[in-house]
Design a protein around this motif. Structure first.
Motif, mmCIF file in Angstrom:
data_model
loop_
_atom_site.group_PDB
_atom_site.id
_atom_site.type_symbol
_atom_site.label_atom_id
_atom_site.label_comp_id
_atom_site.label_asym_id
_atom_site.label_seq_id
_atom_site.Cartn_x
_atom_site.Cartn_y
_atom_site.Cartn_z
ATOM 1 N N ARG A 1 0.840 -1.208 0.000
ATOM 2 C CA ARG A 1 0.000 0.000 0.000
ATOM 3 C C ARG A 1 0.871 1.253 0.000
ATOM 4 O O ARG A 1 0.559 2.240 -0.662
ATOM 5 C CB ARG A 1 -0.907 -0.025 1.235
ATOM 6 C CG ARG A 1 -1.892 1.106 1.289
ATOM 7 C CD ARG A 1 -2.864 0.899 2.452
ATOM 8 N NE ARG A 1 -3.981 1.786 2.358
ATOM 9 C CZ ARG A 1 -3.982 3.042 2.770
ATOM 10 N NH1 ARG A 1 -2.900 3.549 3.298
ATOM 11 N NH2 ARG A 1 -5.050 3.806 2.656
ATOM 12 N N SER B 1 -5.753 14.862 -8.090
ATOM 13 C CA SER B 1 -6.601 13.904 -8.790
ATOM 14 C C SER B 1 -6.758 14.302 -10.253
ATOM 15 O O SER B 1 -6.476 15.431 -10.647
ATOM 16 C CB SER B 1 -7.973 13.832 -8.122
ATOM 17 O OG SER B 1 -8.667 15.048 -8.334
ATOM 18 N N GLU C 1 3.864 1.610 -1.301
ATOM 19 C CA GLU C 1 4.437 1.792 -2.639
ATOM 20 C C GLU C 1 3.405 2.363 -3.601
ATOM 21 O O GLU C 1 3.701 3.222 -4.414
ATOM 22 C CB GLU C 1 4.973 0.473 -3.169
ATOM 23 C CG GLU C 1 6.227 -0.009 -2.478
ATOM 24 C CD GLU C 1 6.633 -1.401 -2.926
ATOM 25 O OE1 GLU C 1 5.870 -2.027 -3.693
ATOM 26 O OE2 GLU C 1 7.707 -1.850 -2.512
ATOM 27 N N ARG C 2 2.159 1.880 -3.508
ATOM 28 C CA ARG C 2 1.104 2.395 -4.380
ATOM 29 C C ARG C 2 0.834 3.864 -4.096
ATOM 30 O O ARG C 2 0.633 4.654 -5.007
ATOM 31 C CB ARG C 2 -0.182 1.595 -4.216
ATOM 32 C CG ARG C 2 -0.133 0.260 -4.928
ATOM 33 C CD ARG C 2 -1.451 -0.451 -4.853
ATOM 34 N NE ARG C 2 -1.556 -1.062 -3.511
ATOM 35 C CZ ARG C 2 -2.666 -1.161 -2.800
ATOM 36 N NH1 ARG C 2 -3.790 -0.711 -3.274
ATOM 37 N NH2 ARG C 2 -2.653 -1.712 -1.614
ATOM 38 N N LEU C 3 0.814 4.243 -2.823
ATOM 39 C CA LEU C 3 0.551 5.634 -2.467
ATOM 40 C C LEU C 3 1.701 6.546 -2.867
ATOM 41 O O LEU C 3 1.484 7.707 -3.201
ATOM 42 C CB LEU C 3 0.294 5.752 -0.961
ATOM 43 C CG LEU C 3 -1.031 5.182 -0.471
ATOM 44 C CD1 LEU C 3 -1.120 5.283 1.045
ATOM 45 C CD2 LEU C 3 -2.208 5.897 -1.104
ATOM 46 N N SER C 4 2.932 6.028 -2.841
ATOM 47 C CA SER C 4 4.064 6.872 -3.212
ATOM 48 C C SER C 4 4.079 7.148 -4.715
ATOM 49 O O SER C 4 4.556 8.187 -5.146
ATOM 50 C CB SER C 4 5.379 6.218 -2.791
ATOM 51 O OG SER C 4 5.614 5.048 -3.543
ATOM 52 N N LYS C 5 3.535 6.247 -5.529
ATOM 53 C CA LYS C 5 3.497 6.440 -6.972
ATOM 54 C C LYS C 5 2.310 7.293 -7.407
ATOM 55 O O LYS C 5 2.259 7.737 -8.528
ATOM 56 C CB LYS C 5 3.426 5.088 -7.683
ATOM 57 C CG LYS C 5 4.679 4.280 -7.551
ATOM 58 C CD LYS C 5 4.546 2.957 -8.255
ATOM 59 C CE LYS C 5 5.782 2.115 -8.054
ATOM 60 N NZ LYS C 5 5.655 0.798 -8.658
ATOM 61 N N ARG C 6 1.386 7.492 -6.515
ATOM 62 C CA ARG C 6 0.169 8.215 -6.843
ATOM 63 C C ARG C 6 0.405 9.714 -6.889
ATOM 64 O O ARG C 6 1.187 10.264 -6.119
ATOM 65 C CB ARG C 6 -0.856 7.921 -5.748
ATOM 66 C CG ARG C 6 -2.228 7.708 -6.235
ATOM 67 C CD ARG C 6 -3.075 7.196 -5.126
ATOM 68 N NE ARG C 6 -4.350 7.899 -5.200
ATOM 69 C CZ ARG C 6 -5.276 7.832 -4.294
ATOM 70 N NH1 ARG C 6 -5.064 7.149 -3.208
ATOM 71 N NH2 ARG C 6 -6.386 8.475 -4.445
ATOM 72 N N SER C 7 -0.287 10.379 -7.790
ATOM 73 C CA SER C 7 -0.165 11.825 -7.920
ATOM 74 C C SER C 7 -0.937 12.504 -6.786
ATOM 75 O O SER C 7 -2.025 12.060 -6.430
ATOM 76 C CB SER C 7 -0.720 12.281 -9.264
ATOM 77 O OG SER C 7 -0.722 13.672 -9.340
ATOM 78 N N PRO C 8 -0.404 13.591 -6.233
ATOM 79 C CA PRO C 8 -1.131 14.278 -5.158
ATOM 80 C C PRO C 8 -2.368 15.021 -5.662
ATOM 81 O O PRO C 8 -3.218 15.399 -4.879
ATOM 82 C CB PRO C 8 -0.099 15.250 -4.590
ATOM 83 C CG PRO C 8 0.889 15.443 -5.670
ATOM 84 C CD PRO C 8 0.899 14.171 -6.459
#
Length: 65
Positions: A29, A40, A31-38
């Motif tokens: 989780r 939307s 790793e997924r959040l770190s790749k996500r754009s801040p």
């Protein structure tokens, strides 16, 4: 008897070594959040619409008025 610091250090070393030999099927989780754009996709679309639309209207005003 080893101290708490030594135990934590050895535990982290062991965890790193054990993770190095494995290929995770599903990313964690974190790793997924770190790749996500801040920002939307909806917010990015609105920002682009306002900026690009403003530029187009300014160019139209400059050329035709």
């Amino acid at each position: 008897m080893p101290t708490e610091f030594e135990l934590r250090k050895r535990n982290s070393q062991f965890a790193e070594k054990s993770r190095a030999g494995k290929n995770p099927i599903k990313p964690s989780r974190q790793e997924r959040l770190s790749k996500r754009s801040p920002v939307s996709l909806w917010a990015l679309g609105i920002i682009l619409f306002v900026v690009v639309g403003g530029v187009i209207f300014e160019l139209l005003r400059l050329f035709f008025l």
